[in-house]
Structures are given as C-alpha cells and as structure tokens.
Scaffold this active site. Structure first.
Site, PDB file in Angstrom:
ATOM      1  N   CYS A 260       0.851  -1.187   0.000  1.00  0.00           N
ATOM      2  CA  CYS A 260       0.000   0.000   0.000  1.00  0.00           C
ATOM      3  C   CYS A 260       0.890   1.241   0.000  1.00  0.00           C
ATOM      4  O   CYS A 260       2.118   1.147   0.117  1.00  0.00           O
ATOM      5  CB  CYS A 260      -0.907   0.002   1.228  1.00  0.00           C
ATOM      6  SG  CYS A 260       0.018   0.130   2.789  1.00  0.00           S
TER       7      CYS A 260
ATOM      8  N   HIS B  51       5.738  -5.106   8.839  1.00  0.00           N
ATOM      9  CA  HIS B  51       5.754  -6.474   9.347  1.00  0.00           C
ATOM     10  C   HIS B  51       5.857  -7.479   8.194  1.00  0.00           C
ATOM     11  O   HIS B  51       4.887  -8.154   7.840  1.00  0.00           O
ATOM     12  CB  HIS B  51       4.503  -6.741  10.195  1.00  0.00           C
ATOM     13  CG  HIS B  51       4.568  -6.095  11.544  1.00  0.00           C
ATOM     14  ND1 HIS B  51       3.450  -5.771  12.280  1.00  0.00           N
ATOM     15  CD2 HIS B  51       5.638  -5.710  12.296  1.00  0.00           C
ATOM     16  CE1 HIS B  51       3.830  -5.217  13.421  1.00  0.00           C
ATOM     17  NE2 HIS B  51       5.146  -5.169  13.444  1.00  0.00           N
TER      18      HIS B  51
ATOM     19  N   HIS C 169       4.105   1.971  11.739  1.00  0.00           N
ATOM     20  CA  HIS C 169       3.039   1.727  12.711  1.00  0.00           C
ATOM     21  C   HIS C 169       2.855   2.873  13.697  1.00  0.00           C
ATOM     22  O   HIS C 169       1.855   2.918  14.410  1.00  0.00           O
ATOM     23  CB  HIS C 169       3.334   0.447  13.492  1.00  0.00           C
ATOM     24  CG  HIS C 169       3.777  -0.684  12.623  1.00  0.00           C
ATOM     25  ND1 HIS C 169       5.117  -0.973  12.398  1.00  0.00           N
ATOM     26  CD2 HIS C 169       3.075  -1.583  11.903  1.00  0.00           C
ATOM     27  CE1 HIS C 169       5.199  -2.006  11.578  1.00  0.00           C
ATOM     28  NE2 HIS C 169       3.983  -2.391  11.265  1.00  0.00           N
TER      29      HIS C 169
ATOM     30  N   HIS D  12      -0.584  -4.898  19.772  1.00  0.00           N
ATOM     31  CA  HIS D  12      -0.036  -4.484  18.479  1.00  0.00           C
ATOM     32  C   HIS D  12       0.652  -3.132  18.624  1.00  0.00           C
ATOM     33  O   HIS D  12       0.182  -2.237  19.329  1.00  0.00           O
ATOM     34  CB  HIS D  12      -1.145  -4.406  17.429  1.00  0.00           C
ATOM     35  CG  HIS D  12      -0.633  -4.266  16.028  1.00  0.00           C
ATOM     36  ND1 HIS D  12      -0.281  -3.042  15.496  1.00  0.00           N
ATOM     37  CD2 HIS D  12      -0.392  -5.178  15.051  1.00  0.00           C
ATOM     38  CE1 HIS D  12       0.140  -3.215  14.248  1.00  0.00           C
ATOM     39  NE2 HIS D  12       0.086  -4.500  13.959  1.00  0.00           N
TER      40      HIS D  12
ATOM     41  N   GLU E 270       0.900  -0.600  16.746  1.00  0.00           N
ATOM     42  CA  GLU E 270       0.097   0.573  16.372  1.00  0.00           C
ATOM     43  C   GLU E 270      -0.792   1.022  17.529  1.00  0.00           C
ATOM     44  O   GLU E 270      -0.902   2.222  17.818  1.00  0.00           O
ATOM     45  CB  GLU E 270      -0.761   0.263  15.140  1.00  0.00           C
ATOM     46  CG  GLU E 270      -1.620   1.437  14.699  1.00  0.00           C
ATOM     47  CD  GLU E 270      -2.558   1.098  13.552  1.00  0.00           C
ATOM     48  OE1 GLU E 270      -3.657   1.680  13.513  1.00  0.00           O
ATOM     49  OE2 GLU E 270      -2.200   0.255  12.699  1.00  0.00           O
TER      50      GLU E 270
ATOM     51  N   THR F 231      -5.946   0.650  12.261  1.00  0.00           N
ATOM     52  CA  THR F 231      -6.163   0.836  10.817  1.00  0.00           C
ATOM     53  C   THR F 231      -6.212  -0.467  10.038  1.00  0.00           C
ATOM     54  O   THR F 231      -6.683  -0.486   8.902  1.00  0.00           O
ATOM     55  CB  THR F 231      -5.058   1.727  10.211  1.00  0.00           C
ATOM     56  OG1 THR F 231      -3.786   1.093  10.381  1.00  0.00           O
ATOM     57  CG2 THR F 231      -5.039   3.102  10.859  1.00  0.00           C
TER      58      THR F 231
ATOM     59  N   ASN G   8      -2.755  -7.040   9.031  1.00  0.00           N
ATOM     60  CA  ASN G   8      -3.704  -7.023   7.914  1.00  0.00           C
ATOM     61  C   ASN G   8      -3.699  -8.328   7.135  1.00  0.00           C
ATOM     62  O   ASN G   8      -4.722  -8.741   6.602  1.00  0.00           O
ATOM     63  CB  ASN G   8      -3.465  -5.804   7.016  1.00  0.00           C
ATOM     64  CG  ASN G   8      -2.228  -5.912   6.172  1.00  0.00           C
ATOM     65  OD1 ASN G   8      -2.273  -6.451   5.069  1.00  0.00           O
ATOM     66  ND2 ASN G   8      -1.107  -5.417   6.665  1.00  0.00           N
TER      67      ASN G   8
ATOM     68  N   SER H 160       1.996  -5.413   3.325  1.00  0.00           N
ATOM     69  CA  SER H 160       3.457  -5.317   3.462  1.00  0.00           C
ATOM     70  C   SER H 160       4.181  -6.432   2.704  1.00  0.00           C
ATOM     71  O   SER H 160       5.369  -6.669   2.931  1.00  0.00           O
ATOM     72  CB  SER H 160       3.846  -5.350   4.946  1.00  0.00           C
ATOM     73  OG  SER H 160       3.280  -6.461   5.604  1.00  0.00           O
TER      74      SER H 160
END
Length: 307
Positions: A13, A42, A75, A125, A127, A165, A225, A267
């Site tokens: 992304c 990651h 993150h 996590h 983030e 996110t 994700n 990623s």
C-alpha cells in the site's frame, strides 16, 4: 478449466511504500547504519533486504548511539518515544503512515476536549501501543464484544471511538454495533479509521470468495492485515492459508478441486507473490490465471521532509 484468481489490489500500500523508501533514501543519503525503531513493516522479506543494505532494527532507543538518525516505523510511536529520542539527541525521521497519524491526531484532539476514547484493536499491536500513548488515562482498548459489554461508562458519558487501521471490517463492524447499542451518543471520525488499503484488500478478497474453495494469503505471520485477510476468507467458510514463502505452498492444495484465490497483505512484496504463484503452477500445471480487479489505487504519500 480450474483457475487461479489473483486479487487486485493486493500487496504494498502507499504507507508501506513510503516507509520502505524512507529507509532506502536515508541509506543512500547518509550511508549505513540507519537505525529503525521496530520493524519498518511487518514482513520478514522486506526487513531482511533493508538489513542487508545497512538498516539496524531496534526496539529500545538506548541501543542507538547519541546523535544518530533513527526512523520511526510505519506503525507509529507513542509521544514518550519521540521525547526520549529528543533527550538523547537523536535525529528522528518519521515514517509513520499518514492514516495512522490521522488517528493519533484525532485521539489527541478529543482527549483534550474531555472525551474518553474507546480504541478498537489488538492491545499488544505496536500501532495500538503508539495510539494509546497519546492519552493513556483517557483511552480504553477493546478487542471484542465481551469487552464492550464490560465497559464501565454510562450512556451519558462523552465517548469517542477509533479503530486500529488494519482491523477486519467484519470484526470492527460487530464491535462498533455493540458500542452504539450501549452508547447511542458515541461517535467517530467522518471517515473510517480502517485504512483504504485494508478495506480494498478485504473487499477484493470478499469479491472472489464465491468463486473459490481455497485461498492463499501471502504475508507474514506478524502482519495484522494479512491475518485479517485470512480471517475474512475463513469467516465465509473458505479454507485459507497464510504463507510467506513458496516452500509453504505444499501438496495440501491437491486435496482441493475448485478454483484457488490469491491475495497478499499490504506489506508483502510482489516478487514473493509471484514466487508462490510459480510454486502453485508447478504443483498444478494446467491452472489458468485470472486477475480480478476490485478497485484501482492511486494514493501516494510524500517522503518525510528530511529526505
């Protein structure tokens, strides 16, 4: 004829591209070593390649020599990390994804206004750790509906919510519904906290699931994700495997007779996707390949101003 259906979009992304390029350009500009707080994204393949080029990934800023450059990962980090970097005389370069930064900014703003923030996500996590650091006394993390039901607030309390996110849209929707049922006045950002790339990759996968009976999600086991993509398939009754190397594409697939779906976490490098695709074609030589386009992506994030 049996076929492979390749999801599009898949893989990198805009935030991941920006983060990787931040490390690469920093290495070109200043030479090795460049220190990076946490894995920049990651994915083992990405991290290993950057390590070979001279990046040093650390978790503790005490490992970074004074007056050195340090990059914050995509993150994000809590304010305490920024403060520690400044105290140590480190030159910080921020590769935090802009969509993560948007959540940080919203949390800070509504905390200052006196709201308590419900943060939906995986509390361990990185983030979530970063976002929670913006206002630790005014943030409660919830991971599931049971934790929503255990919240101590009244329906009249000023509440605001945001999400990690990279969450599953399915899971987030269920948790948000539970929140709104208990707290009708709770609200969030006008646009979803779940980033466009997460939504697009999950949407692209959902689009092909009626046509397949097995899905490969190419991604690292540490990638939030990527794991959520696997769950999207499994939630709809389709067998899914999370793999990060062609060696993990095994003869198990021979047990299945239907079409095969392939997607990749945000990623995951495309060369890893192609290597897994080649391994699959070796196992089942007569497979045709079809691309399924869900939506075009054209988002680009500018590199940090220091570069």
């Amino acid at each position: 004829m049996r076929k492979i259906i390749l999801c599009s979009p898949r893989g990198f992304c805009a935030g991941v591209i920006r983060a990787i390029q931040t490390v690469e350009v920093a290495l070109e500009k200043w030479g090795r070593p460049i220190y990076v707080k946490h894995e920049i994204v990651h994915n083992r393949h990405v991290v290993d390649k950057l390590r070979e080029k001279g990046a040093i990934f650390i978790e503790d800023l005490q490992e970074v020599p004074r007056n050195s450059r340090v990059i914050f990962s995509a993150h994000g980090v809590p304010p305490s990390v920024r403060e520690e970097a400044a105290e140590r005389g480190l030159i910080a370069i921020d590769a935090t994804c802009g969509l993560v930064t948007k959540v940080h900014s919203a949390v800070k703003m509504y905390a200052k206004k006196g709201y308590h923030i419900i943060l939906i996500g995986k509390r361990k996590h990185v983030e979530i750790i970063g976002i929670r650091g913006e206002a630790p006394d005014q943030i409660t993390v919830v991971e599931n509906i049971a934790e929503v039901e255990a919240l101590p607030f009244s329906a009249q309390d000023p509440l605001f919510y945001v999400t990690q996110t990279t969450l599953s849209m399915d899971d987030a929707a269920d948790i948000v519904a539970a929140l709104k049922a208990r707290y009708p006045r709770i609200f969030t950002l006008p646009s979803s906290s779940i980033c466009y790339a997460t939504q697009n990759r999950q949407g692209a996968l959902r689009n092909i699931l009626p046509q397949v009976d097995f899905v490969y999600v190419i991604g690292d086991s540490q990638s939030s994700n990527s794991n959520r993509l696997r769950e999207v398939a499994e939630r709809r009754g389709v067998t899914a495997r999370l793999v990060n190397h062609p060696d993990e594409v095994t003869e198990e697939i021979l047990q299945y007779s239907g079409n095969i779906g392939i997607t990749a976490g945000a990623s995951t490098p495309e060369d890893v996707v192609q290597a897994c695709l080649m391994k699959l074609q070796e196992l089942i030589p007569d497979l045709s390949i079809e691309m399924d386009l869900f939506v075009e992506e054209d988002t680009v994030f500018q590199l940090p101003k220091e570069l």
